[in-house]
Design a protein around this motif. Structure first.
Motif, PDB file in Angstrom:
ATOM      1  N   MET A 291       5.252   8.147   2.277  1.00 34.08           N
ATOM      2  CA  MET A 291       3.925   8.754   2.411  1.00 34.08           C
ATOM      3  C   MET A 291       3.372   9.327   1.109  1.00 34.08           C
ATOM      4  SD  MET A 291       3.703  10.625   6.120  1.00 34.08           S
ATOM      5  CE  MET A 291       1.918  10.541   6.043  1.00 34.08           C
ATOM      6  N   MET A 292       4.243   9.872   0.256  1.00 38.00           N
ATOM      7  CA  MET A 292       3.754  10.601  -0.907  1.00 38.00           C
ATOM      8  C   MET A 292       2.940   9.746  -1.881  1.00 38.00           C
ATOM      9  SD  MET A 292       4.214  13.764  -0.554  1.00 38.00           S
ATOM     10  CE  MET A 292       3.502  14.071  -2.159  1.00 38.00           C
ATOM     11  N   PRO A 293       3.359   8.504  -2.203  1.00 36.65           N
ATOM     12  CA  PRO A 293       2.514   7.713  -3.120  1.00 36.65           C
ATOM     13  C   PRO A 293       1.104   7.514  -2.575  1.00 36.65           C
ATOM     14  CG  PRO A 293       4.695   6.734  -2.924  1.00 36.65           C
ATOM     15  CD  PRO A 293       4.607   7.791  -1.870  1.00 36.65           C
ATOM     16  N   GLY A 294       0.989   7.242  -1.273  1.00 37.33           N
ATOM     17  CA  GLY A 294      -0.326   7.106  -0.664  1.00 37.33           C
ATOM     18  C   GLY A 294      -1.104   8.403  -0.701  1.00 37.33           C
ATOM     19  N   ALA A 295      -0.399   9.537  -0.489  1.00 35.37           N
ATOM     20  CA  ALA A 295      -1.074  10.834  -0.509  1.00 35.37           C
ATOM     21  C   ALA A 295      -1.660  11.124  -1.889  1.00 35.37           C
ATOM     22  CB  ALA A 295      -0.096  11.941  -0.108  1.00 35.37           C
ATOM     23  N   VAL A 296      -0.919  10.765  -2.941  1.00 37.44           N
ATOM     24  CA  VAL A 296      -1.425  10.970  -4.304  1.00 37.44           C
ATOM     25  C   VAL A 296      -2.705  10.162  -4.515  1.00 37.44           C
ATOM     26  CG1 VAL A 296      -0.938  10.634  -6.755  1.00 37.44           C
ATOM     27  CG2 VAL A 296       0.853  11.504  -5.235  1.00 37.44           C
ATOM     28  N   LEU A 297      -2.694   8.908  -4.062  1.00 37.15           N
ATOM     29  CA  LEU A 297      -3.899   8.075  -4.175  1.00 37.15           C
ATOM     30  C   LEU A 297      -5.043   8.676  -3.362  1.00 37.15           C
ATOM     31  CD1 LEU A 297      -5.434   5.571  -5.056  1.00 37.15           C
ATOM     32  CD2 LEU A 297      -4.343   4.306  -3.175  1.00 37.15           C
TER      33      LEU A 297
END
Length: 250
Positions: free
Chosen positions: A76-82
């Motif tokens: 989830m975190m990479p998507g959250a950063v985007l």
């Protein structure tokens, strides 16, 4: 530091709701930013609330630091950063009225989703069968709504709840996810020029109330069934969201 009584008339109950949410009445805090948007610019309101959220996150992360589902966070975190970057780009390129309308729409969607979820307690079984990479898409949605309105929980819950995590694992994973994205939002709000002396002093003035209401939430949630308040809060979110959209369009 802000001195307008109109702002504090809305900020005090908004911060109390935020504290109660961190103390165990999950979901109530999502009404805080839409309330403040009636008094000040929505981006400025979000910037004032962000240091308060970061301070409150410390308690939850420390208490549940040993019960975290790292695999879910890893997807989830990479998507959250985007999503946070997209939210920053949106706020930087759209007028304050456009951001107000977005906050109103997110508020209405959040309230409607939680009312729907209350009637359909079982998490969608289909989501449990989706591949893990789909979590990155929910991360994008959660990061975007969190950056715009501090309301990233609905996308997060839509993805995580079907995993059927244990209570402590769910609380720990949720606490760490939102603590991380709150820190990731700091450069975005700094780039928007929102960490002014006046905003930080206003946040500092409200922080004791936020921490006290967090402790009150921890005490109350053990003595009062929070479900009795949720329906009222979520209907208020829908009404406040509709009012914000109407004001922005008008």
């Amino acid at each position: 530091m802000l001195t307008d009584w109109h702002f504090y008339a809305l900020a005090i109950p908004a911060v109390i709701l935020l504290g109660l949410a961190k103390g165990g009445f999950a979901g109530m805090g999502a009404l805080s930013l839409p309330m403040l948007t009636f008094a000040i610019d929505p981006v400025r309101a979000a910037a004032i609330l962000l240091p308060i959220l970061i301070a409150q996150d410390v308690v939850g992360v420390w208490a549940f630091r040993r019960t975290v589902e790292w695999k879910l966070l890893g997807w989830m975190m990479p998507g959250a950063v985007l999503g946070i970057w997209l939210g920053y780009a949106f706020a930087a390129s759209v007028s304050p009225l456009g951001v107000m309308a977005a906050v109103g729409a997110i508020s209405m969607i959040f309230g409607a989703y939680r009312l729907w979820a209350a009637r359909h307690a079982a998490a969608p079984r289909e989501a449990a069968r989706w591949p893990l990479w789909v979590g990155s898409l929910f991360g994008i949605a959660s990061g975007f709504t969190s950056q715009i309105a501090h309301a990233g929980q609905p996308p997060f819950q839509l993805w995580v709840l079907p995993r059927n995590l244990g209570r402590d694992m769910l609380i720990g994973t949720t606490a760490l996810f939102f603590a991380a994205i709150n820190w990731i939002k700091v450069p975005a709000y700094a780039a928007l020029g929102q960490f002014t002396r006046a905003n930080l002093l206003t946040a500092a003035a409200l922080l004791p109330l936020a921490l006290a209401s967090t402790l009150a939430g921890v005490w109350l949630v053990r003595r009062i069934a929070p479900e009795r308040f949720y329906t009222t809060i979520y209907w208020l979110m829908i009404l406040v969201g509709a009012a914000l959209i109407w004001e922005a369009l008008a």
